[in-house]
Design an enzyme around this catalytic site. Structure first.
Site, PDB file in Angstrom:
ATOM      1  N   GLU A  44     -14.407   1.352   2.848  1.00 19.99           N
ATOM      2  CA  GLU A  44     -14.183   2.687   3.377  1.00 19.99           C
ATOM      3  C   GLU A  44     -13.780   3.612   2.236  1.00 19.99           C
ATOM      4  O   GLU A  44     -14.542   4.479   1.812  1.00 19.99           O
ATOM      5  CB  GLU A  44     -13.092   2.603   4.453  1.00 19.99           C
ATOM      6  CG  GLU A  44     -12.797   3.885   5.191  1.00 19.99           C
ATOM      7  CD  GLU A  44     -11.710   3.653   6.224  1.00 19.99           C
ATOM      8  OE1 GLU A  44     -11.884   4.094   7.362  1.00 19.99           O
ATOM      9  OE2 GLU A  44     -10.681   3.030   5.882  1.00 19.99           O
ATOM     10  N   LYS A 102     -30.363  12.463  -2.851  1.00 19.20           N
ATOM     11  CA  LYS A 102     -31.294  12.456  -1.713  1.00 19.20           C
ATOM     12  C   LYS A 102     -32.260  11.273  -1.752  1.00 19.20           C
ATOM     13  O   LYS A 102     -33.445  11.391  -1.447  1.00 19.20           O
ATOM     14  CB  LYS A 102     -32.086  13.769  -1.665  1.00 19.20           C
ATOM     15  CG  LYS A 102     -31.237  15.018  -1.634  1.00 19.20           C
ATOM     16  CD  LYS A 102     -30.368  15.076  -0.398  1.00 19.20           C
ATOM     17  CE  LYS A 102     -29.543  16.352  -0.336  1.00 19.20           C
ATOM     18  NZ  LYS A 102     -28.610  16.341   0.817  1.00 19.20           N
ATOM     19  N   TYR A 143       0.826  -1.207   0.000  1.00 17.01           N
ATOM     20  CA  TYR A 143       0.000   0.000   0.000  1.00 17.01           C
ATOM     21  C   TYR A 143       0.860   1.257   0.000  1.00 17.01           C
ATOM     22  O   TYR A 143       0.759   2.102  -0.896  1.00 17.01           O
ATOM     23  CB  TYR A 143      -0.944   0.009   1.202  1.00 17.01           C
ATOM     24  CG  TYR A 143      -1.787   1.270   1.271  1.00 17.01           C
ATOM     25  CD1 TYR A 143      -2.823   1.482   0.367  1.00 17.01           C
ATOM     26  CD2 TYR A 143      -1.545   2.254   2.226  1.00 17.01           C
ATOM     27  CE1 TYR A 143      -3.599   2.631   0.414  1.00 17.01           C
ATOM     28  CE2 TYR A 143      -2.313   3.410   2.286  1.00 17.01           C
ATOM     29  CZ  TYR A 143      -3.328   3.597   1.375  1.00 17.01           C
ATOM     30  OH  TYR A 143      -4.086   4.750   1.416  1.00 17.01           O
ATOM     31  N   ASP A 152      -8.238  -5.361   0.784  1.00 19.09           N
ATOM     32  CA  ASP A 152      -7.759  -4.131   0.127  1.00 19.09           C
ATOM     33  C   ASP A 152      -6.880  -4.322  -1.096  1.00 19.09           C
ATOM     34  O   ASP A 152      -6.148  -3.394  -1.462  1.00 19.09           O
ATOM     35  CB  ASP A 152      -6.983  -3.264   1.135  1.00 19.09           C
ATOM     36  CG  ASP A 152      -7.786  -2.876   2.351  1.00 19.09           C
ATOM     37  OD1 ASP A 152      -9.009  -3.071   2.340  1.00 19.09           O
ATOM     38  OD2 ASP A 152      -7.182  -2.376   3.324  1.00 19.09           O
ATOM     39  N   GLU A 204     -10.201   5.246  -3.528  1.00 18.79           N
ATOM     40  CA  GLU A 204      -9.066   4.418  -3.916  1.00 18.79           C
ATOM     41  C   GLU A 204      -9.505   3.269  -4.820  1.00 18.79           C
ATOM     42  O   GLU A 204      -8.719   2.782  -5.636  1.00 18.79           O
ATOM     43  CB  GLU A 204      -8.336   3.905  -2.672  1.00 18.79           C
ATOM     44  CG  GLU A 204      -7.530   4.998  -1.987  1.00 18.79           C
ATOM     45  CD  GLU A 204      -6.737   4.502  -0.794  1.00 18.79           C
ATOM     46  OE1 GLU A 204      -5.498   4.642  -0.792  1.00 18.79           O
ATOM     47  OE2 GLU A 204      -7.365   3.993   0.163  1.00 18.79           O
ATOM     48  N   PHE A 258     -15.093  -6.504  -6.820  1.00 13.11           N
ATOM     49  CA  PHE A 258     -16.226  -5.721  -7.292  1.00 13.11           C
ATOM     50  C   PHE A 258     -17.539  -6.489  -7.181  1.00 13.11           C
ATOM     51  O   PHE A 258     -17.598  -7.686  -7.471  1.00 13.11           O
ATOM     52  CB  PHE A 258     -16.006  -5.310  -8.745  1.00 13.11           C
ATOM     53  CG  PHE A 258     -16.985  -4.282  -9.243  1.00 13.11           C
ATOM     54  CD1 PHE A 258     -16.904  -2.968  -8.808  1.00 13.11           C
ATOM     55  CD2 PHE A 258     -17.988  -4.631 -10.121  1.00 13.11           C
ATOM     56  CE1 PHE A 258     -17.802  -2.010  -9.245  1.00 13.11           C
ATOM     57  CE2 PHE A 258     -18.902  -3.686 -10.580  1.00 13.11           C
ATOM     58  CZ  PHE A 258     -18.803  -2.372 -10.136  1.00 13.11           C
TER      59      PHE A 258
END
Length: 756
Positions: free
Chosen positions: A521, A569, A371, A444, A525, A499
């Site tokens: 999160e 919304k 990373y 990740d 990225e 995905f």
């Protein structure tokens, strides 16, 4: 020799390859076949049928908890939640819970509560296995030996479809329940369970027998071991009739297909469900469409049925085996041109000189794993872009060499501390040393490898020979395959590891830990990774990878607008006062991070890295300003509650991220507030930050109403209405670019064209 080594990776045990073969060559690169002694290894995924065990493990999916854990967590299918246990198969329709936090805001939870529990009467549910995994539907088998209760669960579907090989089915309810008589169809058991309505649809001849006030047994006729169960969105008779009509169209398979329409700069995504009519002739399923499926979608608008309140907003039913969505592809270019003749332009030379001197150090800041090393690579590459465009080709070449050398160190496989390793058992390419449980929990990979792929693509723009498969490009292809392989049921890698085609965004957790399901999160990225695929595919002439990248990029951007930012919304309830959510789970969303309560990082994690591929963040300038304005009260509250750690971060932490973000709404405000020698996020440089702000100040804000018939384009529009059109040609021959506003431009090979 190369072919034998490659086969060793896939079928090493079966072919008896030499135990001494430690690495596999991929051009000039190499990857290891096993980790160094004491290094982490990927987890086992044993809870799959023998057939699925022959494929790469389905990590990082909404259901991945099932394959790693003997006692798996809840699976959030939307609108339903399900859970497998030895006591039975649990099914529930979750409701909203508003959970206060110390920040005086709230989290929104949709937990698994008060489930219906289905239990075979003839055998025990001693174990479970994932029996099938298609693009947004799974089969879970529970039982032992030849005895099995198989449940089919699909994203968006209000049904779970069951098959039982022998015996009857017992339905245990969470409380005393009211049975609603349904004289219209004796096959159907309709229940009111704590104010929620469910229906169980049995085969012809089924007998539903009450056992007390909280259980029923379904006596299934011989040879008819099947039934389905659905949550109902309301108590209207026509709704029950609708759900009954489609209850016997059992989903067998689901598949997503995508097409990049380059001429119109849009992505067409088609969702197809294959079904089997268990009774009658109706093979049309009742699907559930998320907001990003139905919002502004004229193709389905007139056909939508009743909907469910869910964590993802209103999921609307659609009686169809197939539907299509069409979304705009928001173009971008790899880099922006030089800036000059502006009052702040001399400052750019100033910061650029310092950053160039510090470039080698920048490569190694943060951490030693994939990373932080990847962030360092792209940090220097983005610095190099500006240096190149500002005309300093000598320093450009030096920076390019630095990045090449660092990538080649990792790719060569010669360093036993920093290397890539293929794990045949799980079907994954991991990087050592581990960061953020990227091996132990398979977390990740798309975040990490996205930086590497983008850096490699930028190298390829300047040195195509470096990217050839017989040199270093083959290793880049392996990184892409790990996070976004398009083969289904393969042994080497799973289909689109990170995905989720139906939810249109990625998942970060490899093993799906936690009571609220999988999570993601840093949505930004994820987009960075898909932008990298677009660039790599185009510059290497691999249209399949390019188009895949366009599909993933476009889909994730749409999901962010709905489920992270809620710009339309349609998702956040009135109780949720935050402008955005920073963490999206299967069963909740929260305004927080995994590592800090500091509000700037909470907000910034869904913005970084901000480079030209992140221009989508400026699609709604009013939202940008609203999001930034929220930082003021959030920061004040953070200080009020005394949450500062012993060594608090600087007050302007990640100021470069927020300056770039601010420039997408108001470049002059961004320039005025930016501190030239202030804090720098470790994926950024002062050079790229200032160049970004000066570019937007000179050219205006991005104009997303104008498209072009090439993957790399951006149009800027100033307040006076004047425009700047950019287009990049990554190919080897000139191209003529047509913009939707009537402008045209000829762009030479490997060149950024500009039209004012």
């Amino acid at each position: 020799m190369k072919l034998v080594q490659q086969l060793c990776v896939i079928v090493m045990a079966a072919m008896g390859c030499a135990a001494g073969a430690q690495t596999v060559k991929v051009g000039e690169a190499s990857y290891w076949l096993a980790p160094q002694s004491g290094e982490k290894t990927p987890p086992a995924a044993p809870h799959r049928t023998p057939e699925l065990l022959k494929t790469a493990a389905q990590t990082n999916q909404w259901y991945s908890t099932l394959i790693f854990n003997a006692k798996p967590e809840v699976v959030f299918a939307q609108p339903l939640t399900v859970k497998v246990a030895t006591t039975g198969f649990e099914l529930a329709l979750p409701s909203k819970e508003v959970v206060p936090t110390w920040r005086r805001d709230v989290e929104i939870h949709y937990p698994h509560r008060d489930p219906l529990v289905f239990q075979p009467t003839a055998f025990k549910l001693d174990a479970h296995q994932l029996a099938k995994a298609s693009d947004w539907s799974i089969d879970v088998s529970m039982g032992a030996g030849n005895d099995a209760l198989v449940a089919t669960v699909s994203h968006g579907s209000p049904y779970v479809y069951f098959k039982l090989n022998r015996g009857d089915i017992r339905l245990q309810l969470p409380a005393a329940t009211t049975r609603i008589e349904n004289a219209a169809d004796p096959r159907t058991l309709v229940l009111n369970v704590k104010g929620k309505r469910y229906a169980v649809f049995g085969p012809q001849g089924v007998q539903w027998e009450a056992q007390g006030t909280d259980a029923f047994v379904g006596r299934l006729p011989a040879g008819k071991g099947y039934f389905s169960t659905a949550a109902l969105p309301d108590d209207k008779p026509q709704t029950l009739s609708l759900f009954t009509q489609h209850a016997y169209a059992f989903i067998q398979d689901t598949r997503v297909a995508w097409r990049y329409d380059q001429a119109q700069s849009r992505v067409e995504t088609t969702f197809t469900a294959t079904t089997r009519a268990m009774e009658g002739a109706n093979t049309t399923p009742l699907l559930g469409l998320y907001p990003h499926h139905w919002f502004r979608n004229a193709l389905v608008a007139e056909r939508l049925g009743p909907g469910f309140d869910t964590l993802r907003g209103n999921i609307r039913t659609l009686a169809a085996a197939e539907f299509k969505i069409v979304k705009p592809y928001l173009g971008w270019v790899p880099f922006w041109p030089a800036v000059a003749e502006q009052p702040d332009a001399p400052k750019l030379d100033d910061v650029m000189s310092k950053d160039v001197r510090d470039a080698r150090r920048m490569l190694r800041q943060g951490g030693n794993g994939p990373y932080w090393q990847g962030k360092g690579l792209m940090r220097v590459i983005k610095l190099m872009d500006v240096v190149e465009q500002q005309g300093n080709l000598k320093e450009r070449d030096r920076l390019l060499a630095l990045v090449k050398d660092r990538m080649e160190e990792w790719f060569s496989g010669k360093d036993n501390k920093t290397y890539f390793q293929y794990d045949e058992k799980l079907g994954t390419l991991v990087a050592h040393p581990e960061e953020y449980f990227s091996i132990e929990q398979m977390n990740d990979h798309h975040f990490h490898y996205g930086y590497w792929i983008r850096a490699a693509a930028e190298i390829a723009l300047r040195d195509p020979a470096w990217a050839a498969k017989e040199r270093w490009g083959g290793m880049v292809d392996k990184l892409i395959a790990d996070i976004a392989h398009t083969g289904r049921g393969d042994k080497a890698f799973p289909f689109l590891r990170n995905f989720d085609p139906y939810e249109a965004h990625s998942w970060a957790s490899g093993v799906g830990l936690g009571e609220f399901g999988n999570n993601q999160e840093s949505s930004s990225e994820a987009v960075n990774a898909w932008a990298a695929l677009i660039l790599w595919g185009e510059v290497t002439g691999n249209r399949a990878v390019r188009d895949l990248g366009v599909y993933l990029y476009t889909s994730e951007v749409e999901a962010i607008d709905h489920y992270w930012f809620d710009v339309h919304k349609l998702v956040f309830p009135p109780e949720y006062k935050n402008v955005e959510t920073s963490m999206v789970f299967g069963g909740k969303y929260a305004h927080n991070t995994w590592w800090t309560d500091e509000p700037r990082q909470i907000k910034g994690i869904n913005l970084l890295p901000i480079n030209t591929g992140a221009i989508y963040l400026g699609r709604y300038p009013d939202y940008v300003q609203k999001n930034l304005d929220a930082l003021i009260p959030e920061t004040a509250l953070y200080k009020e509650f005394g949450k500062l750690p012993p060594n608090p971060p600087p007050p302007d932490i990640w100021q470069d991220i927020f300056s770039k973000y601010q420039a997408l709404a108001n470049p002059k405000k961004a320039l005025a507030e930016w501190k030239r020698w202030g804090s720098v996020e470790l994926g950024e440089t002062r050079t790229s930050t200032l160049h970004w702000m000066l570019s937007l100040d000179a050219k205006g804000l991005p104009d997303f109403d104008v498209t072009a018939d090439t993957p790399f384009y951006t149009v800027f529009k100033r307040a006076d209405g004047s425009t700047t059109h950019l287009a990049y040609n990554a190919g080897n021959a000139p191209i003529d670019v047509k913009f939707s506003d009537g402008k045209t431009m000829k762009v030479m090979p490997r060149t950024l064209g500009m039209l004012r």
